[in-house]
Design a protein around this motif. Structure first.
Motif, PDB file in Angstrom:
ATOM      1  N   LYS A  97     -10.074   8.067  -1.191  1.00  9.68           N
ATOM      2  CA  LYS A  97      -9.362   8.876  -0.209  1.00  9.68           C
ATOM      3  C   LYS A  97      -8.064   8.206   0.206  1.00  9.68           C
ATOM      4  O   LYS A  97      -8.011   6.987   0.422  1.00  9.68           O
ATOM      5  CB  LYS A  97     -10.247   9.095   1.021  1.00  9.68           C
ATOM      6  N   ALA A  98      -7.006   9.017   0.345  1.00  5.82           N
ATOM      7  CA  ALA A  98      -5.710   8.478   0.752  1.00  5.82           C
ATOM      8  C   ALA A  98      -5.763   7.870   2.149  1.00  5.82           C
ATOM      9  O   ALA A  98      -4.986   6.971   2.469  1.00  5.82           O
ATOM     10  CB  ALA A  98      -4.643   9.564   0.689  1.00  5.82           C
ATOM     11  N   ASP A  99      -6.689   8.358   2.993  1.00  8.85           N
ATOM     12  CA  ASP A  99      -6.792   7.842   4.362  1.00  8.85           C
ATOM     13  C   ASP A  99      -7.977   6.889   4.544  1.00  8.85           C
ATOM     14  O   ASP A  99      -8.424   6.648   5.670  1.00  8.85           O
ATOM     15  CB  ASP A  99      -6.895   8.994   5.360  1.00  8.85           C
ATOM     16  N   ALA A 100      -8.475   6.328   3.435  1.00  8.83           N
ATOM     17  CA  ALA A 100      -9.563   5.341   3.549  1.00  8.83           C
ATOM     18  C   ALA A 100      -9.093   4.168   4.410  1.00  8.83           C
ATOM     19  O   ALA A 100      -7.928   3.771   4.345  1.00  8.83           O
ATOM     20  CB  ALA A 100      -9.972   4.845   2.168  1.00  8.83           C
ATOM     21  N   PRO A 101      -9.972   3.601   5.227  1.00  9.83           N
ATOM     22  CA  PRO A 101      -9.546   2.514   6.121  1.00  9.83           C
ATOM     23  C   PRO A 101      -9.134   1.242   5.395  1.00  9.83           C
ATOM     24  O   PRO A 101      -8.370   0.439   5.931  1.00  9.83           O
ATOM     25  CB  PRO A 101     -10.777   2.269   7.001  1.00  9.83           C
ATOM     26  N   VAL A 102      -9.645   1.043   4.180  1.00 13.72           N
ATOM     27  CA  VAL A 102      -9.337  -0.173   3.434  1.00 13.72           C
ATOM     28  C   VAL A 102      -8.738   0.212   2.084  1.00 13.72           C
ATOM     29  O   VAL A 102      -9.244   1.096   1.402  1.00 13.72           O
ATOM     30  CB  VAL A 102     -10.592  -1.035   3.212  1.00 13.72           C
ATOM     31  N   ALA A 138     -18.210   6.028  -0.678  1.00 12.72           N
ATOM     32  CA  ALA A 138     -18.573   6.158   0.741  1.00 12.72           C
ATOM     33  C   ALA A 138     -17.368   6.475   1.623  1.00 12.72           C
ATOM     34  O   ALA A 138     -17.526   6.696   2.830  1.00 12.72           O
ATOM     35  CB  ALA A 138     -19.231   4.866   1.223  1.00 12.72           C
ATOM     36  N   GLY A 139     -16.172   6.474   1.043  1.00  8.30           N
ATOM     37  CA  GLY A 139     -14.968   6.788   1.802  1.00  8.30           C
ATOM     38  C   GLY A 139     -14.354   5.607   2.523  1.00  8.30           C
ATOM     39  O   GLY A 139     -13.379   5.755   3.264  1.00  8.30           O
ATOM     40  N   THR A 140     -14.889   4.407   2.291  1.00  8.04           N
ATOM     41  CA  THR A 140     -14.393   3.209   2.964  1.00  8.04           C
ATOM     42  C   THR A 140     -13.196   2.601   2.260  1.00  8.04           C
ATOM     43  O   THR A 140     -12.286   2.060   2.899  1.00  8.04           O
ATOM     44  CB  THR A 140     -15.505   2.140   3.045  1.00  8.04           C
ATOM     45  N   LEU A 141     -13.164   2.702   0.926  1.00  6.33           N
ATOM     46  CA  LEU A 141     -12.188   1.973   0.125  1.00  6.33           C
ATOM     47  C   LEU A 141     -11.389   2.905  -0.783  1.00  6.33           C
ATOM     48  O   LEU A 141     -11.915   3.877  -1.322  1.00  6.33           O
ATOM     49  CB  LEU A 141     -12.902   0.928  -0.741  1.00  6.33           C
ATOM     50  N   ARG A 142     -10.129   2.563  -0.929  1.00  5.69           N
ATOM     51  CA  ARG A 142      -9.249   3.180  -1.921  1.00  5.69           C
ATOM     52  C   ARG A 142      -8.750   2.053  -2.818  1.00  5.69           C
ATOM     53  O   ARG A 142      -8.410   0.970  -2.331  1.00  5.69           O
ATOM     54  CB  ARG A 142      -8.079   3.871  -1.233  1.00  5.69           C
ATOM     55  N   ILE A 143      -8.721   2.274  -4.126  1.00  5.35           N
ATOM     56  CA  ILE A 143      -8.201   1.288  -5.068  1.00  5.35           C
ATOM     57  C   ILE A 143      -6.904   1.825  -5.656  1.00  5.35           C
ATOM     58  O   ILE A 143      -6.871   2.935  -6.187  1.00  5.35           O
ATOM     59  CB  ILE A 143      -9.203   0.982  -6.190  1.00  5.35           C
ATOM     60  N   VAL A 145       0.837  -1.207   0.000  1.00  8.08           N
ATOM     61  CA  VAL A 145       0.000   0.000   0.000  1.00  8.08           C
ATOM     62  C   VAL A 145       0.867   1.251   0.000  1.00  8.08           C
ATOM     63  O   VAL A 145       1.827   1.348   0.766  1.00  8.08           O
ATOM     64  CB  VAL A 145      -0.948  -0.007   1.218  1.00  8.08           C
ATOM     65  N   ARG A 146       0.519   2.224  -0.835  1.00  6.56           N
ATOM     66  CA  ARG A 146       1.300   3.458  -0.947  1.00  6.56           C
ATOM     67  C   ARG A 146       0.576   4.668  -0.367  1.00  6.56           C
ATOM     68  O   ARG A 146       1.184   5.520   0.241  1.00  6.56           O
ATOM     69  CB  ARG A 146       1.644   3.718  -2.421  1.00  6.56           C
ATOM     70  N   ARG A 147      -0.709   4.799  -0.633  1.00  6.94           N
ATOM     71  CA  ARG A 147      -1.521   5.917  -0.147  1.00  6.94           C
ATOM     72  C   ARG A 147      -0.993   7.271  -0.597  1.00  6.94           C
ATOM     73  O   ARG A 147      -1.144   8.278   0.106  1.00  6.94           O
ATOM     74  CB  ARG A 147      -1.628   5.884   1.386  1.00  6.94           C
TER      75      ARG A 147
END
Length: 251
Positions: free
Chosen positions: A83-88, A119-124, A71-73
């Motif tokens: 979102k870069a700070d998404a929990p997943v 929804a802000g839960t996931l980042r791909i 993961v890079r974020r």
């Protein structure tokens, strides 16, 4: 269902099934980022208690290692959505000639974005992992080039709109797809496609995948939990739900 590497030298660690990967890593103490020697083949591994499956704690430790390694974020990453700070974070390793990668893009990706990314839960985070030779490598560089003009996802979806192989991924065809995808400066696109920066970016993604044992496409990591192949949406739902719950419990 997945497309597999054809070169024996690149079969470095089993990731076809979650348990196989976890058992191998836990039993042998392999550090994330360490390549296997020789042909990359490993002797069959067992869990820490002989042939027993790894415990939940052992699996979570391995998932944490894989998450840290993949993961890079990066907030300005054009090959990421969410979102870069998404929990997943779902990291996808894919080849543009892989029909199963296309199936995921057409069938599951839109639902994941609508249900979890929005929804802000996931980042791909997408990783170019070309395994089918020069045509795949050219398409990978082209996707990076499209990203330099803010049109990665549009280009990505256009390439995967149908199965394309060989001459369908020739440079002129890629330029046509870039035009359709809204890439404005096609001369820059051509230059970027053939430039050293694109080559380095693709190589970085490949080396990351090899270092953690990716050997087929598509391969996904959901906060470090491997999912191999074009799995049904329920597999992603389960992995995302568990990853989100684990993040909450860790706070």
């Amino acid at each position: 269902m997945s497309a597999r590497l054809s070169s024996p030298s690149r079969r470095i660690a089993a990731i076809g099934a979650v348990v196989a990967l976890v058992v191998a890593l836990v039993a042998t103490g392999i550090a994330i980022g360490q390549h296997a020697g020789g042909s990359g083949k490993r002797e069959p591994a067992t869990g820490s208690a002989g042939n027993s499956a790894p415990s939940a704690d052992e699996r979570q430790k391995v998932y944490a290692q894989l998450e840290k390694a993949s993961v890079r974020r990066g907030g300005e990453d054009p090959l990421a959505v969410g979102k870069a700070d998404a929990p997943v974070v779902l990291v996808e390793y894919a080849d543009y000639q892989c029909s199963y990668c296309g199936k995921f893009t057409r069938d599951s990706q839109p639902e994941l974005i609508k249900k979890y990314v929005d929804a802000g839960t996931l980042r791909i985070e997408f990783r170019n992992f070309p395994i089918f030779g020069k045509d795949s490598e050219r398409a990978a560089r082209a996707s990076w080039a499209a990203g330099q003009q803010g049109r990665f996802w549009q280009f990505h979806d256009e390439v995967y709109a149908k199965t394309r192989k060989g001459d369908a991924l020739a440079e002129d065809k890629l330029v046509d797809m870039a035009r359709t995808s809204g890439v404005k400066d096609l001369d820059k696109f051509r230059d970027d496609l053939k430039g050293s920066a694109a080559e380095a970016a693709v190589k970085k993604d490949q080396e990351e995948g090899y270092s953690i044992g990716v050997q087929s496409t598509p391969t996904f990591l959901v906060n470090g939990r491997p999912i191999a192949g074009a799995q049904p949406m329920s597999a992603f739902d389960e992995a995302i739900s568990q990853a989100e719950a684990a993040k909450k419990s860790a706070k």
